[in-house]
Design a protein around this motif. Structure first.
Motif, mmCIF file in Angstrom:
data_model
loop_
_atom_site.group_PDB
_atom_site.id
_atom_site.type_symbol
_atom_site.label_atom_id
_atom_site.label_comp_id
_atom_site.label_asym_id
_atom_site.label_seq_id
_atom_site.Cartn_x
_atom_site.Cartn_y
_atom_site.Cartn_z
ATOM 1 N N HIS A 37 0.852 -1.182 0.000
ATOM 2 C CA HIS A 37 0.000 0.000 0.000
ATOM 3 C C HIS A 37 0.890 1.234 0.000
ATOM 4 O O HIS A 37 1.847 1.320 0.765
ATOM 5 C CB HIS A 37 -0.899 0.016 1.238
ATOM 6 C CG HIS A 37 -2.006 1.015 1.178
ATOM 7 N ND1 HIS A 37 -1.795 2.371 1.241
ATOM 8 C CD2 HIS A 37 -3.356 0.856 1.053
ATOM 9 C CE1 HIS A 37 -2.941 3.014 1.150
ATOM 10 N NE2 HIS A 37 -3.912 2.113 1.040
ATOM 11 N N ILE A 92 -5.302 11.013 1.190
ATOM 12 C CA ILE A 92 -6.162 9.836 1.314
ATOM 13 C C ILE A 92 -5.334 8.553 1.340
ATOM 14 O O ILE A 92 -5.697 7.582 2.002
ATOM 15 C CB ILE A 92 -7.221 9.803 0.180
ATOM 16 C CG1 ILE A 92 -8.425 8.947 0.605
ATOM 17 C CG2 ILE A 92 -6.608 9.305 -1.121
ATOM 18 C CD1 ILE A 92 -9.281 9.569 1.680
ATOM 19 N N GLU A 93 -4.183 8.546 0.640
ATOM 20 C CA GLU A 93 -3.332 7.355 0.694
ATOM 21 C C GLU A 93 -2.712 7.189 2.078
ATOM 22 O O GLU A 93 -2.485 6.058 2.539
ATOM 23 C CB GLU A 93 -2.268 7.362 -0.395
ATOM 24 C CG GLU A 93 -1.367 8.575 -0.435
ATOM 25 C CD GLU A 93 -1.874 9.669 -1.349
ATOM 26 O OE1 GLU A 93 -1.030 10.265 -2.060
ATOM 27 O OE2 GLU A 93 -3.094 9.941 -1.362
ATOM 28 N N GLY A 96 -5.502 5.658 4.029
ATOM 29 C CA GLY A 96 -5.654 4.268 3.610
ATOM 30 C C GLY A 96 -4.597 3.366 4.216
ATOM 31 O O GLY A 96 -4.877 2.228 4.617
ATOM 32 N N THR A 110 -8.161 1.626 -1.408
ATOM 33 C CA THR A 110 -7.931 3.058 -1.447
ATOM 34 C C THR A 110 -7.941 3.497 -2.900
ATOM 35 O O THR A 110 -7.223 2.929 -3.715
ATOM 36 C CB THR A 110 -6.587 3.435 -0.792
ATOM 37 O OG1 THR A 110 -6.557 2.934 0.545
ATOM 38 C CG2 THR A 110 -6.396 4.938 -0.771
ATOM 39 N N ALA A 119 -11.044 6.066 0.980
ATOM 40 C CA ALA A 119 -10.305 5.052 1.727
ATOM 41 C C ALA A 119 -11.339 4.148 2.393
ATOM 42 O O ALA A 119 -12.048 4.576 3.302
ATOM 43 C CB ALA A 119 -9.387 5.682 2.764
ATOM 44 N N SER A 266 -16.132 3.509 5.330
ATOM 45 C CA SER A 266 -15.431 4.254 4.285
ATOM 46 C C SER A 266 -15.319 5.736 4.617
ATOM 47 O O SER A 266 -16.272 6.351 5.100
ATOM 48 C CB SER A 266 -16.158 4.098 2.939
ATOM 49 O OG SER A 266 -16.163 2.758 2.511
#
Length: 323
Positions: A37, A92-93, A96, A110, A119, A266
């Motif tokens: 990820h 957002i990563e 995630g 994600t 995410a 979410s």
């Protein structure tokens, strides 16, 4: 990128997000590879505010119970959306990656494409497809431990299984719909769920557009009968659900395979805010205050991960207030 679900039956590997209101985003990637990820910066969000406070939510539960008494619905899933300011530098990563470490989920994803950042740590399978075989695994029934399930949890699960069977039956080969698993207990971080499995074979001439048209929004996050539940919830919920309770996942058109999660657990970034949804299924046997607490239980673990706070703190203590 396209909003045409027919593209999922063409070629290539796609990321897919469909909001609860039906807005479709399909993004095809030229290169697909296995990798960890991605990392990213994350900053604790601001104060959480809820679209429905406790009093409003409890009143909504009572209205659904009145509708059940009048024969309008058998069950409806009442939801609320939490919002907090998204600090500068938060990605957002990054969120995630935190979810992947702190709240691993079987259908986590994600997604960051132009105009959309989600995410997702969903435990619930909306649709899986392998050729012509499709499967859904609706979740209904939530407790802290397996001995905490109530009779209404099992009844609610069976209601939704029947709804999913009917939805899939609209585009399935006659006689192919089956339920290989009913009300099975699954453990997830901080809670347990009752999960059932419904399986079918697509009739000839049907693909992703027909499959989603027949089954969307997912029955577990709407109610039964679905059409009546959607109308009722539209009157009780003050804000759109967005990706929450929609579909989040992937499709490999070349191999005719794919997996779409129900977009629960979410977060999504929108207009400078981080949003998160939580809800509960309401039946005649529902206790309004207990249903409110169920929405808190479902949200607590995820908000702890996002906020970096200790376990056991309720949303009220976090300041999740109605604006």
């Amino acid at each position: 990128m396209t909003s045409d679900l027919g593209a999922l039956d063409s070629r290539g590997w796609w990321a897919v997000v469909v909001t609860y209101e039906g807005k479709v985003t399909c993004a095809r990637f030229e290169r697909v590879r296995r990798a960890p990820h991605p990392g990213g910066a994350w900053v604790r969000p601001g104060e959480w505010r809820s679209s429905l406070d406790e009093a409003a939510y409890v009143a909504g539960v009572e209205k659904i119970r009145d509708a059940i008494a009048d024969g309008v619905v058998y069950q409806a899933n009442l939801c609320r959306v939490l919002s907090a300011e998204l600090p500068a530098g938060a990605t957002i990563e990054g969120l995630g990656a935190r979810l992947a470490r702190g709240n691993p989920a079987p259908h986590a994803m994600t997604v960051k494409v132009p105009g959309l950042e989600v995410a997702c740590a969903s435990p619930e399978l909306y649709l899986a497809r392998d050729g012509d075989v499709v499967e859904s695994r609706p979740i209904k029934g939530t407790a802290r431990t397996p001995d905490g399930f109530l009779p209404k949890d099992h009844a609610e699960n069976v209601m939704i299984v029947d709804l999913v069977r009917n939805d899939l039956g609209r585009i399935a080969e006659v006689g192919s719909v089956e339920v290989p698993g009913l009300c099975e207990v699954e453990e997830h971080p901080g809670l347990v769920h009752l999960v059932s499995t419904v399986r079918a074979r697509l009739a000839g001439g049907h693909g992703w557009p027909e499959l989603i048209a027949a089954t969307f929004p997912p029955g577990s996050v709407t109610g039964a009968p679905k059409s009546s539940a959607l109308k009722l919830l539209g009157m009780l919920e003050p804000v759109p659900r967005g990706p929450y309770c929609g579909a989040v996942g992937w499709v490999d058109a070349d191999s005719r395979r794919g997996g779409l999660a129900v977009g629960i657990r979410s977060f999504w970034a929108e207009e400078g805010l981080l949003r998160f949804g939580t809800g509960a299924g309401i039946t005649w046997g529902s206790d309004p205050l207990l249903e409110w607490r169920e929405t808190e239980l479902k949200a607590a673990r995820l908000l702890e991960v996002a906020s970096g706070e200790g376990a056991g703190q309720g949303l009220a203590e976090r300041g999740a207030r109605r604006p």
